[in-house]
Design a protein around this motif. Structure first.
Motif, PDB file in Angstrom:
ATOM      1  N   ILE A 233       0.839  -1.198   0.000  1.00 61.47           N
ATOM      2  CA  ILE A 233       0.000   0.000   0.000  1.00 61.47           C
ATOM      3  C   ILE A 233       0.878   1.253   0.000  1.00 61.47           C
ATOM      4  CG2 ILE A 233      -1.671   1.331   1.351  1.00 61.47           C
ATOM      5  CD1 ILE A 233      -2.844  -1.348   2.301  1.00 61.47           C
ATOM      6  N   GLY A 234       1.950   1.225   0.783  1.00 61.41           N
ATOM      7  CA  GLY A 234       2.873   2.352   0.802  1.00 61.41           C
ATOM      8  C   GLY A 234       3.488   2.604  -0.566  1.00 61.41           C
ATOM      9  N   LEU A 235       3.852   1.534  -1.282  1.00 62.88           N
ATOM     10  CA  LEU A 235       4.414   1.679  -2.629  1.00 62.88           C
ATOM     11  C   LEU A 235       3.386   2.246  -3.599  1.00 62.88           C
ATOM     12  CD1 LEU A 235       6.440  -1.656  -2.904  1.00 62.88           C
ATOM     13  CD2 LEU A 235       7.370   0.656  -2.750  1.00 62.88           C
ATOM     14  N   TYR A 236       2.116   1.880  -3.411  1.00 61.85           N
ATOM     15  CA  TYR A 236       1.060   2.400  -4.285  1.00 61.85           C
ATOM     16  C   TYR A 236       0.948   3.919  -4.130  1.00 61.85           C
ATOM     17  CZ  TYR A 236      -3.594   3.377  -6.129  1.00 61.85           C
ATOM     18  OH  TYR A 236      -4.656   3.911  -6.833  1.00 61.85           O
ATOM     19  N   PHE A 237       0.933   4.404  -2.895  1.00 58.16           N
ATOM     20  CA  PHE A 237       0.822   5.842  -2.681  1.00 58.16           C
ATOM     21  C   PHE A 237       2.107   6.564  -3.077  1.00 58.16           C
ATOM     22  CE2 PHE A 237      -2.737   4.524   0.043  1.00 58.16           C
ATOM     23  CZ  PHE A 237      -3.694   5.432  -0.372  1.00 58.16           C
ATOM     24  N   ALA A 238       3.248   5.894  -2.966  1.00 58.32           N
ATOM     25  CA  ALA A 238       4.492   6.490  -3.452  1.00 58.32           C
ATOM     26  C   ALA A 238       4.441   6.658  -4.967  1.00 58.32           C
ATOM     27  CB  ALA A 238       5.679   5.621  -3.049  1.00 58.32           C
ATOM     28  N   ALA A 239       3.857   5.665  -5.659  1.00 56.79           N
ATOM     29  CA  ALA A 239       3.688   5.769  -7.107  1.00 56.79           C
ATOM     30  C   ALA A 239       2.777   6.940  -7.462  1.00 56.79           C
ATOM     31  CB  ALA A 239       3.118   4.470  -7.664  1.00 56.79           C
ATOM     32  N   TYR A 240       1.723   7.120  -6.681  1.00 55.58           N
ATOM     33  CA  TYR A 240       0.831   8.269  -6.911  1.00 55.58           C
ATOM     34  C   TYR A 240       1.581   9.584  -6.729  1.00 55.58           C
ATOM     35  CZ  TYR A 240      -2.218  12.100  -5.584  1.00 55.58           C
ATOM     36  OH  TYR A 240      -2.794  13.329  -5.484  1.00 55.58           O
ATOM     37  N   GLY A 241       2.418   9.660  -5.687  1.00 60.47           N
ATOM     38  CA  GLY A 241       3.169  10.883  -5.439  1.00 60.47           C
ATOM     39  C   GLY A 241       4.066  11.248  -6.614  1.00 60.47           C
ATOM     40  N   LEU A 242       4.768  10.258  -7.167  1.00 61.01           N
ATOM     41  CA  LEU A 242       5.631  10.512  -8.321  1.00 61.01           C
ATOM     42  C   LEU A 242       4.806  10.911  -9.543  1.00 61.01           C
ATOM     43  CD1 LEU A 242       8.185   7.577  -7.962  1.00 61.01           C
ATOM     44  CD2 LEU A 242       8.572  10.005  -7.483  1.00 61.01           C
ATOM     45  N   ALA A 243       3.661  10.229  -9.735  1.00 67.26           N
ATOM     46  CA  ALA A 243       2.795  10.564 -10.863  1.00 67.26           C
ATOM     47  C   ALA A 243       2.236  11.973 -10.725  1.00 67.26           C
ATOM     48  CB  ALA A 243       1.658   9.551 -10.967  1.00 67.26           C
ATOM     49  N   TYR A 244       1.897  12.377  -9.500  1.00 73.31           N
ATOM     50  CA  TYR A 244       1.364  13.721  -9.264  1.00 73.31           C
ATOM     51  C   TYR A 244       2.410  14.782  -9.602  1.00 73.31           C
ATOM     52  CZ  TYR A 244      -0.157  17.847  -6.681  1.00 73.31           C
ATOM     53  OH  TYR A 244      -0.502  19.121  -6.332  1.00 73.31           O
ATOM     54  N   LEU A 245       3.647  14.568  -9.153  1.00 70.38           N
ATOM     55  CA  LEU A 245       4.710  15.521  -9.451  1.00 70.38           C
ATOM     56  C   LEU A 245       4.965  15.610 -10.949  1.00 70.38           C
ATOM     57  CD1 LEU A 245       7.250  14.676  -6.585  1.00 70.38           C
ATOM     58  CD2 LEU A 245       5.695  16.641  -6.729  1.00 70.38           C
ATOM     59  N   HIS A 246       4.907  14.465 -11.633  1.00 67.39           N
ATOM     60  CA  HIS A 246       5.123  14.458 -13.079  1.00 67.39           C
ATOM     61  C   HIS A 246       4.009  15.199 -13.807  1.00 67.39           C
ATOM     62  CE1 HIS A 246       4.554  12.569 -17.118  1.00 67.39           C
ATOM     63  NE2 HIS A 246       5.829  12.930 -17.203  1.00 67.39           N
ATOM     64  N   ASP A 247       2.760  14.926 -13.449  1.00 68.49           N
ATOM     65  CA  ASP A 247       1.637  15.604 -14.101  1.00 68.49           C
ATOM     66  C   ASP A 247       1.688  17.105 -13.849  1.00 68.49           C
ATOM     67  OD1 ASP A 247       0.847  13.176 -14.972  1.00 68.49           O
ATOM     68  OD2 ASP A 247      -1.003  13.059 -13.792  1.00 68.49           O
ATOM     69  N   ARG A 248       2.076  17.481 -12.648  1.00 71.47           N
ATOM     70  CA  ARG A 248       2.167  18.915 -12.321  1.00 71.47           C
ATOM     71  C   ARG A 248       3.256  19.584 -13.140  1.00 71.47           C
ATOM     72  NH1 ARG A 248       2.994  21.283  -6.156  1.00 71.47           N
ATOM     73  NH2 ARG A 248       2.813  23.509  -6.699  1.00 71.47           N
ATOM     74  N   ARG A 249       4.370  18.900 -13.318  1.00 68.26           N
ATOM     75  CA  ARG A 249       5.464  19.453 -14.110  1.00 68.26           C
ATOM     76  C   ARG A 249       5.076  19.561 -15.581  1.00 68.26           C
ATOM     77  NH1 ARG A 249       9.001  16.528 -12.142  1.00 68.26           N
ATOM     78  NH2 ARG A 249       8.961  14.803 -13.637  1.00 68.26           N
ATOM     79  N   VAL A 250       4.381  18.536 -16.087  1.00 66.48           N
ATOM     80  CA  VAL A 250       3.943  18.568 -17.484  1.00 66.48           C
ATOM     81  C   VAL A 250       2.929  19.682 -17.713  1.00 66.48           C
ATOM     82  CG1 VAL A 250       2.647  17.293 -19.241  1.00 66.48           C
ATOM     83  CG2 VAL A 250       4.416  16.135 -17.908  1.00 66.48           C
ATOM     84  N   ALA A 251       1.994  19.856 -16.780  1.00 66.43           N
ATOM     85  CA  ALA A 251       0.996  20.917 -16.912  1.00 66.43           C
ATOM     86  C   ALA A 251       1.656  22.290 -16.894  1.00 66.43           C
ATOM     87  CB  ALA A 251      -0.026  20.803 -15.791  1.00 66.43           C
ATOM     88  N   LYS A 252       2.651  22.463 -16.050  1.00 62.37           N
ATOM     89  CA  LYS A 252       3.352  23.749 -15.979  1.00 62.37           C
ATOM     90  C   LYS A 252       4.119  24.007 -17.266  1.00 62.37           C
ATOM     91  CE  LYS A 252       6.562  26.360 -13.057  1.00 62.37           C
ATOM     92  NZ  LYS A 252       7.414  26.310 -11.833  1.00 62.37           N
ATOM     93  N   ARG A 253       4.758  22.971 -17.809  1.00 58.91           N
ATOM     94  CA  ARG A 253       5.503  23.136 -19.050  1.00 58.91           C
ATOM     95  C   ARG A 253       4.573  23.467 -20.215  1.00 58.91           C
ATOM     96  NH1 ARG A 253       8.067  18.612 -18.974  1.00 58.91           N
ATOM     97  NH2 ARG A 253       6.775  17.420 -20.425  1.00 58.91           N
ATOM     98  N   ASN A 254       3.425  22.803 -20.259  1.00 54.92           N
ATOM     99  CA  ASN A 254       2.463  23.085 -21.326  1.00 54.92           C
ATOM    100  C   ASN A 254       1.915  24.503 -21.219  1.00 54.92           C
ATOM    101  OD1 ASN A 254       2.766  20.504 -22.327  1.00 54.92           O
ATOM    102  ND2 ASN A 254       0.985  19.678 -21.243  1.00 54.92           N
ATOM    103  N   GLN A 255       1.718  24.951 -19.988  1.00 54.27           N
ATOM    104  CA  GLN A 255       1.207  26.303 -19.789  1.00 54.27           C
ATOM    105  C   GLN A 255       2.220  27.344 -20.262  1.00 54.27           C
ATOM    106  OE1 GLN A 255       0.232  27.191 -15.736  1.00 54.27           O
ATOM    107  NE2 GLN A 255      -0.834  29.099 -16.229  1.00 54.27           N
ATOM    108  N   LEU A 256       3.502  27.108 -19.991  1.00 56.35           N
ATOM    109  CA  LEU A 256       4.538  28.030 -20.441  1.00 56.35           C
ATOM    110  C   LEU A 256       4.629  28.040 -21.949  1.00 56.35           C
ATOM    111  CD1 LEU A 256       7.344  27.321 -17.801  1.00 56.35           C
ATOM    112  CD2 LEU A 256       5.862  29.330 -17.950  1.00 56.35           C
TER     113      LEU A 256
END
Length: 254
Positions: A225-248
């Motif tokens: 379960i801990g690994l699942y939420f860690a995967a979500y954390g990495l995915a969240y950071l990636h999506d946030r970075r991609v959204a910021k790059r697309n916005q720029l």
């Protein structure tokens, strides 16, 4: 890539994985006789030692047919082949999925690969760690004066299923992150399904461990379960970075 090209690529990856497993199986055949069988039998030996001088039920492993020993050695060697060749077939899986990533995101492939290998072996180690407790618990239900004769095939099936299945389960979060980087799975969809994911993890660990051994089930479920939420954390950071790059990029275009 076209569908035909994907199928050709898949066949190539499967062939390489099969070759690696066969080579690992040859090494596993000799390792079985060297020390693996003794290690697999050790949890049962500990139970037998604890029963000596008591009225508890006696325990032992039996080979009911003339070909049982050979069949089981072959089965153990095949499983060891899967474990030994894990770096190869895990790489083949990643290499098959990498074409779905762009040039920038392919740089993360090595990090995924370097993470998957330790997690796979950590999962195998976790399954092996809880094995003695499971054997002790389950043999403890046998009434006094009775005799527990563990069929070698059933015992080996249980041990190998526990070790390998937990090893593979520990790698699943890495694939979740990889699918996110490929744009197939968003972080929002990952966290949206967290209840279902926890239920699946608990059911999986309940299937991999005896129903009476609640402690071992949770010992395996909690890190997964801990690994699942860690995967979500990495995915969240990636999506946030991609959204910021697309916005720029959109702002520059405007």
């Amino acid at each position: 890539m076209s569908l035909g090209a994907h199928l050709v690529e898949l066949r190539k990856r499967l062939f390489r994985s099969a070759i690696a497993i066969v080579i690992g199986m040859v090494a596993g055949w000799w390792l079985t006789d060297a020390f693996v069988w003794q290690a697999i039998q050790e949890p049962v030996n500990l139970v037998v030692e604890a029963q000596q001088g008591t009225d508890a039920a006696s325990t032992g492993i039996i080979f009911p047919t003339i070909s049982s020993a050979f069949d089981l050695r072959l089965q153990i060697a095949f499983t060891l082949g899967i474990v030994i060749s894990a770096p190869v077939w895990l790489y083949q899986v990643f290499a098959f999925l990498v074409p779905g990533l762009n040039t920038r995101e392919r740089k993360y492939t090595f990090a995924f690969f370097a993470t998957a290998i330790p997690l796979f072996f950590a999962g195998c180690a976790a399954g092996w760690f809880v094995l003695p407790n499971i054997v002790k618990l389950m043999t403890g239900f046998v009434p006094e004066g009775a005799e527990t004769l563990l069929t070698a095939k059933e015992y080996i099936d249980f041990v190998l299923k526990l070790v390998v299945a937990i090893g593979i389960a520990f790698v699943v979060p890495v694939f979740i992150v990889l699918l996110n980087f490929a744009g197939i799975l968003s972080a929002a969809s990952i966290i949206k399904s967290w209840r279902v994911a926890i239920l699946v993890i608990v059911l999986f660990t309940a299937f991999a461990t005896p129903s009476a051994d609640i402690v071992s089930m949770f010992m395996l479920a909690i890190p997964m379960i801990g690994l699942y939420f860690a995967a979500y954390g990495l995915a969240y950071l990636h999506d946030r970075r991609v959204a910021k790059r697309n916005q720029l990029e959109f702002g520059d275009a405007v």
